[in-house]
Structure formats: structure tokens, C-alpha cells
Design a protein around this motif. Structure first.
Motif, short mmCIF file in Angstrom:
data_model
loop_
_atom_site.label_atom_id
_atom_site.label_comp_id
_atom_site.label_asym_id
_atom_site.label_seq_id
_atom_site.Cartn_x
_atom_site.Cartn_y
_atom_site.Cartn_z
N ALA A 23 -31.26 -40.42 35.17
CA ALA A 23 -32.03 -40.60 33.95
C ALA A 23 -31.51 -40.23 32.69
O ALA A 23 -31.00 -40.46 31.35
N LEU A 24 -30.38 -38.90 32.99
CA LEU A 24 -28.75 -38.80 31.82
C LEU A 24 -28.84 -39.51 31.47
O LEU A 24 -28.06 -40.34 29.84
N ALA A 25 -28.09 -40.16 32.48
CA ALA A 25 -27.11 -41.82 31.85
C ALA A 25 -27.79 -43.20 31.14
O ALA A 25 -27.48 -43.17 29.90
N MET A 26 -28.94 -42.49 31.86
CA MET A 26 -29.98 -43.69 30.63
C MET A 26 -30.57 -43.45 29.68
O MET A 26 -30.42 -44.24 28.65
N LEU A 27 -30.38 -41.82 29.40
CA LEU A 27 -30.56 -41.00 28.04
C LEU A 27 -28.97 -41.71 26.99
O LEU A 27 -29.79 -41.49 25.81
N THR A 28 -28.07 -41.40 27.74
CA THR A 28 -26.64 -41.18 27.03
C THR A 28 -26.82 -43.02 26.58
O THR A 28 -26.36 -42.97 25.78
N VAL A 29 -27.77 -43.56 27.24
CA VAL A 29 -26.96 -45.32 26.80
C VAL A 29 -28.35 -45.68 25.67
O VAL A 29 -28.06 -46.03 24.49
N ALA A 30 -29.02 -45.02 25.45
CA ALA A 30 -30.75 -45.62 24.55
C ALA A 30 -29.53 -44.46 23.34
O ALA A 30 -30.21 -45.22 22.21
N LEU A 31 -29.04 -43.07 23.79
CA LEU A 31 -28.73 -42.74 22.38
C LEU A 31 -27.44 -43.35 21.73
O LEU A 31 -27.12 -43.45 20.23
N VAL A 32 -26.51 -44.29 22.75
CA VAL A 32 -25.69 -44.95 21.90
C VAL A 32 -25.75 -46.21 21.44
O VAL A 32 -25.66 -46.16 20.82
N SER A 33 -26.94 -47.02 22.09
CA SER A 33 -27.55 -48.02 21.53
C SER A 33 -28.12 -47.89 20.10
O SER A 33 -27.76 -48.92 18.91
N ALA A 34 -29.11 -46.50 20.12
CA ALA A 34 -29.31 -46.15 18.90
C ALA A 34 -28.79 -45.92 17.84
O ALA A 34 -28.56 -46.25 16.83
N PHE A 35 -27.38 -45.42 17.87
CA PHE A 35 -26.19 -45.37 17.25
C PHE A 35 -25.85 -46.77 16.36
O PHE A 35 -25.63 -46.73 15.13
#
Length: 278
Positions: A23-35
Motif C-alpha cells: 500500500a505504501l509503494a502504491m501511494l508513493t507511485v501515485a504521489l510521484v505520478s500526480a507531481f
């Protein structure tokens, strides 16, 4: 000695940690993608201003339109170094980063000055305007000033007739207006306090004023009117200070009040009212 957990419990704990890490990995990927998406969206609306100098107006228009910029022709100047019909200057300058739909203002070159500045002195505004436009020039500022002679006539121009080395094709005019009648001379009312009647009259006369009435607080208001310098018998009746009466006054009294007051604006020929006492 550490207790040994059952194998089933150990598997459950490992599965829980794996889920949390996933879940943490997916959240990190989502944040990087949004940025990255936001950055691309912001910078995707920004462009660098191209260099438009020496391009024709048509070429400059196509180049700015392809970048989403708005071309605006702001000025036209003579230039011996840049051919006519080409961009002489621009703002913002080349290389600056701006948002799309940003206006880019340019100055068009008219080439070297080839049109002589006409002599418009003495012409009416209408005739001068026609002559300016007939030569392909622009009418600049039109100002007015009171001057003797016929109104509405050009009495000065900029640039001067037959001027050379002019930077822009614009001619400004100065037109004559009817002279206004001169207003009466105005000045500050002098102080008459402490003066005798004769002294007050002299000081008022030196400023173009005249003593219209004088009130003597020591003389009777019941006696008939008489010249300001005439003597009148004393009386116990004292005239009102706020409503002066034109009667005989003493020549030895001094001024204790005046209208208009000292320091007020007066005009040549205005009447002055004074009050005297011994």
C-alpha cells in the motif's frame, strides 16, 4: 528463551506487513505520478518567446500563433538599418518564458525617412489633418492655447516643417483658441487695524479699493448722514457693531474692525467697510 510462535501466526504477520508495504509503494507511485502530471500541466502551458526581429509582420504573426502567443503591433518607427515592413523591436524579449496567450508587442520599421514633414502653420485643423494623412503620416496630439488672431488655426507643430531625422511618422499640432477677457486683478486684503480714517483710506486706495462706509462707536447713530470726514456731536447712543450705519465719523479714531478681513482675497474696486473707536 524466546517463545516459538506457531507457523500460522507467523504467516499472518508476514502477510500483514506485505500488504502495508504494498500500500505504501502504491501511494508513493501515485504521489510521484500526480507531481509529474501537475508539473507537465503547468509547464505545458509555458513557452519561450521567439526572436522576431527582422521578420516580416506576416512571418512574426505565424511564428507567434504556432506557439499560442498573441502578436500586437504597437508602434511604427523610421529606421535606416531595418527594411520597411519588418520587426524593429519586440516586448517581451527573445528567450523569456511566458504563458500561452501572452501578448507580444512589436514595433514595425518604416525604413529610412522618405516623407517630408509638411508646413501646417496657419492651416485649419481640418486642412492640416487632411494633409497629414494624405502623406501617410499619423495625427498625434492636438492641443489648444489662447492666442491672438483667428481661432482654430495651427500656430505650432512637432516635428517642425521639413524636419529630417524624425523617429516616427506622427505630427502633433498646437491650435489657437480665442483669447479670454482678462479677469479683474485679485490680491490679498491689507490690514487697516490701528490706522486713522485718513490712513485707512490711503492704504485702501493704494490697493485699488475704497472705503464705502465707516462706523464710529463713539458717535451717535441718530444724526443725519454726512461725509466720512465730518465731525458729529457725541451721543450716548452707540450704533450696532454688526450693522454699521453710514453717519459722520471722527477723524481721530482708529480702525478696530474691517470687512473684508485682512488676508482675504479682494478684487480691484471692491468696497471696504471699517469700524473706528477712540
Amino acid at each position: 528463551m524466546r517463545p516459538i510462535l506457531p507457523r500460522k501466526v507467523t504467516r499472518s504477520i508476514n502477510r500483514f506487513f506485505n500488504i502495508v508495504l504494498g500500500a505504501l509503494a502504491m501511494l508513493t507511485v501515485a504521489l510521484v505520478s500526480a507531481f509529474i502530471t501537475m508539473r507537465l500541466a503547468i509547464h505545458g502551458h509555458e513557452v519561450k518567446v521567439p526572436d522576431l526581429t527582422n521578420l516580416t509582420i506576416s512571418e512574426a504573426s505565424k511564428k507567434t500563433s504556432s506557439l499560442g502567443l498573441v502578436l500586437t503591433l504597437e508602434n511604427r518607427f523610421y529606421s535606416p538599418n531595418t527594411p520597411p515592413g519588418r520587426v524593429l523591436a519586440q516586448s517581451p524579449g527573445p528567450g523569456l518564458t511566458v504563458r500561452r496567450d501572452w501578448p507580444v508587442r512589436i514595433t514595425e520599421s518604416l525604413g529610412a525617412q522618405q516623407v517630408a514633414i509638411p508646413d501646417l502653420i496657419g492651416q485649419s485643423e481640418r486642412t492640416a489633418t487632411i494633409n497629414i494623412r494624405r502623406l501617410g503620416l499619423e495625427l498625434g496630439t492636438v492641443s489648444h492655447i489662447a492666442a491672438p488672431g483667428e481661432p482654430g488655426v495651427v500656430i505650432a507643430q512637432t516635428p517642425a516643417p521639413n524636419a529630417v531625422g524624425v523617429d516616427r511618422p506622427r505630427v502633433s499640432l498646437l491650435l489657437s483658441d480665442p483669447e479670454q477677457t482678462s479677469s479683474p486683478q485679485a490680491f490679498v486684503m491689507p490690514s487697516l487695524a490701528g490706522l486713522t480714517l485718513a490712513g485707512a483710506a490711503a492704504r485702501a486706495a493704494s490697493s485699488g479699493l475704497h472705503i464705502a462706509s465707516a462706523e464710529d462707536l463713539n458717535l451717535s447713530s441718530t444724526s443725519p448722514a454726512a461725509p466720512l470726514t465730518a465731525q458729529s456731536p457725541p451721543s450716548a447712543t452707540t450704533p450696532s457693531f454688526t450693522a454699521p450705519v453710514a453717519h459722520a465719523v471722527s477723524t481721530i479714531g482708529t480702525v478696530i474692525a474691517q470687512t473684508p478681513p485682512a488676508g482675504h482675497r479682494v478684487v480691484k474696486g471692491d468696497p471696504v467697510h471699517i469700524t473706528l473707536t477712540d
